[in-house]
Design a protein around this motif. Structure first.
Motif, mmCIF file in Angstrom:
data_model
loop_
_atom_site.group_PDB
_atom_site.id
_atom_site.type_symbol
_atom_site.label_atom_id
_atom_site.label_comp_id
_atom_site.label_asym_id
_atom_site.label_seq_id
_atom_site.Cartn_x
_atom_site.Cartn_y
_atom_site.Cartn_z
ATOM 1 N N HIS A 44 34.877 -1.334 7.325
ATOM 2 C CA HIS A 44 33.453 -0.728 7.044
ATOM 3 C C HIS A 44 32.775 -1.955 7.292
ATOM 4 N N ARG A 45 31.439 -1.752 8.165
ATOM 5 C CA ARG A 45 30.414 -2.837 8.225
ATOM 6 C C ARG A 45 29.317 -1.804 7.737
ATOM 7 N N PRO A 46 28.497 -2.240 6.675
ATOM 8 C CA PRO A 46 27.167 -1.614 6.319
ATOM 9 C C PRO A 46 26.243 -1.780 7.376
ATOM 10 N N GLY A 47 25.043 -1.183 7.224
ATOM 11 C CA GLY A 47 24.037 -1.197 8.377
ATOM 12 C C GLY A 47 22.751 -2.056 8.057
ATOM 13 N N GLY A 79 29.110 -5.879 1.184
ATOM 14 C CA GLY A 79 29.394 -4.400 1.448
ATOM 15 C C GLY A 79 30.588 -4.316 2.476
ATOM 16 N N GLU A 80 30.944 -5.151 3.256
ATOM 17 C CA GLU A 80 31.724 -5.035 4.229
ATOM 18 C C GLU A 80 33.221 -4.759 3.680
ATOM 19 N N ALA A 105 18.332 -5.459 0.497
ATOM 20 C CA ALA A 105 18.831 -4.453 1.563
ATOM 21 C C ALA A 105 20.541 -4.051 1.485
ATOM 22 N N ALA A 106 21.097 -4.675 0.571
ATOM 23 C CA ALA A 106 22.424 -4.878 0.572
ATOM 24 C C ALA A 106 22.703 -3.786 -0.602
ATOM 25 N N GLY A 107 21.808 -3.625 -1.533
ATOM 26 C CA GLY A 107 22.007 -2.608 -2.417
ATOM 27 C C GLY A 107 22.938 -2.752 -3.614
ATOM 28 N N GLU A 108 23.676 -1.731 -4.050
ATOM 29 C CA GLU A 108 24.486 -1.941 -5.104
ATOM 30 C C GLU A 108 25.800 -2.669 -4.808
ATOM 31 N N ALA A 109 26.040 -2.970 -3.196
ATOM 32 C CA ALA A 109 27.043 -3.711 -3.089
ATOM 33 C C ALA A 109 27.029 -5.066 -3.464
ATOM 34 N N LEU A 110 25.909 -5.591 -3.513
ATOM 35 C CA LEU A 110 25.823 -6.877 -4.009
ATOM 36 C C LEU A 110 26.130 -7.209 -5.329
ATOM 37 N N HIS A 111 26.780 -8.598 -5.635
ATOM 38 C CA HIS A 111 27.096 -8.656 -6.983
ATOM 39 C C HIS A 111 25.673 -8.466 -7.943
ATOM 40 N N GLY A 148 46.799 -5.896 4.517
ATOM 41 C CA GLY A 148 48.311 -5.258 4.596
ATOM 42 C C GLY A 148 48.139 -3.685 4.779
ATOM 43 N N PRO A 149 48.853 -3.009 4.297
ATOM 44 C CA PRO A 149 49.012 -1.566 4.540
ATOM 45 C C PRO A 149 47.937 -0.780 3.450
ATOM 46 N N GLU A 150 47.918 -1.288 2.465
ATOM 47 C CA GLU A 150 47.204 -0.551 1.271
ATOM 48 C C GLU A 150 45.760 -1.106 0.692
ATOM 49 N N VAL A 151 45.784 -2.379 0.428
ATOM 50 C CA VAL A 151 44.780 -3.160 -0.429
ATOM 51 C C VAL A 151 43.289 -2.772 0.587
ATOM 52 N N VAL A 152 42.239 -2.591 -0.042
ATOM 53 C CA VAL A 152 41.002 -2.615 0.355
ATOM 54 C C VAL A 152 40.061 -3.499 -0.632
ATOM 55 N N LEU A 153 39.373 -4.450 0.101
ATOM 56 C CA LEU A 153 38.435 -5.400 -0.584
ATOM 57 C C LEU A 153 37.125 -5.123 -0.124
ATOM 58 N N GLU A 154 35.960 -5.482 -1.001
ATOM 59 C CA GLU A 154 34.622 -5.379 -0.625
ATOM 60 C C GLU A 154 33.880 -6.659 -0.834
#
Length: 222
Positions: A173-176, A109-110, A200-206, A115-121
């Motif tokens: 972003h770093r999840p809690g 989930g992190e 604990a990682a919830g829906e962020a997990l594959h 670069g200037p625009e791309v966000v990956l999780e």
């Protein structure tokens, strides 16, 4: 923290590939110039999140939750010393080779801005397969890679755009929770009793791993 290279592969026929037609895109090479990154679509139908990158066995690879694969240059350097051979950026079939990031220590989930625009999780770690074994041509490679426990990370695309070698990477972003890629990898390979911790990682997990963790907990408890 930065991107050393953006690596793409083309479909090639090799004797060790287990995809239909005996082809694989695991031999990825650094690209000059920008590469477009976007969510490719559902697993099984879609391939890589990077334009021009081949994914040949789509029931196991590619799709929105495995759109991009990242590996730390620091981990490649450790393997170089152990194997006694040079490993170029992209040698493990990774799309992104990074410097200054603990990729396997990243949290599920992190989020990274590249670069200037791309966000990956971050969604999960890479599970080694027979094609990876053949590509590396090292005896017992799957077992050795698994024992090391530094698999690199798959990521989904949150914000599309273009990236290129030299781009800065920022953790935005770093999840809690404490579920790292390395912990998730151990849970699905060598220490199955860790599976409930992945929840604990919830829906962020594959989603496939989230389902596996839930089924394990229902069967065995925490």
């Amino acid at each position: 923290m930065k991107l050393l290279s953006v690596n793409l592969g083309r479909a090639e026929a090799v004797p060790y590939a287990d995809a239909p037609g005996g082809v694989t895109g695991i031999d990825k090479r650094p690209m000059d110039g920008p590469v477009r990154v976007s969510a490719p679509g559902p697993k099984g139908l879609a391939g890589s999140g990077l334009a021009g990158d081949a994914v040949c066995k789509r029931e196991h690879h590619g799709g929105d939750d495995q759109a991009v694969y990242a590996m730390a240059r620091e981990d490649l350097d450790e393997w170089e010393r152990e194997l006694g051979r040079t490993l170029a950026d992209g040698a493990f079939g990774e799309n992104l080779t990074t410097r200054g990031l603990d990729v396997s220590g990243a949290l599920i989930g992190e989020r990274w801005r590249v670069g200037p625009e791309v966000v990956l999780e971050i969604t999960s770690g890479r599970i080694p397969c027979r094609t990876f074994q053949g590509h590396m041509d090292e005896k017992g490679w799957v077992k050795r890679f698994t024992q090391r426990g530094a698999p690199g990370a798959y990521l989904r695309v949150i914000v599309p755009g273009e990236i290129r070698a030299g781009d800065a990477v920022e953790i935005v972003h770093r999840p809690g929770h404490d579920v790292t890629v390395a912990l998730q990898f151990r849970a699905v390979t060598t220490e199955r009793t860790l599976l409930p911790r992945l929840l604990a990682a919830g829906e962020a997990l594959h989603p496939e791993l989230l389902r596996t963790a839930r089924e394990y907990q229902e069967k065995y408890g925490a």
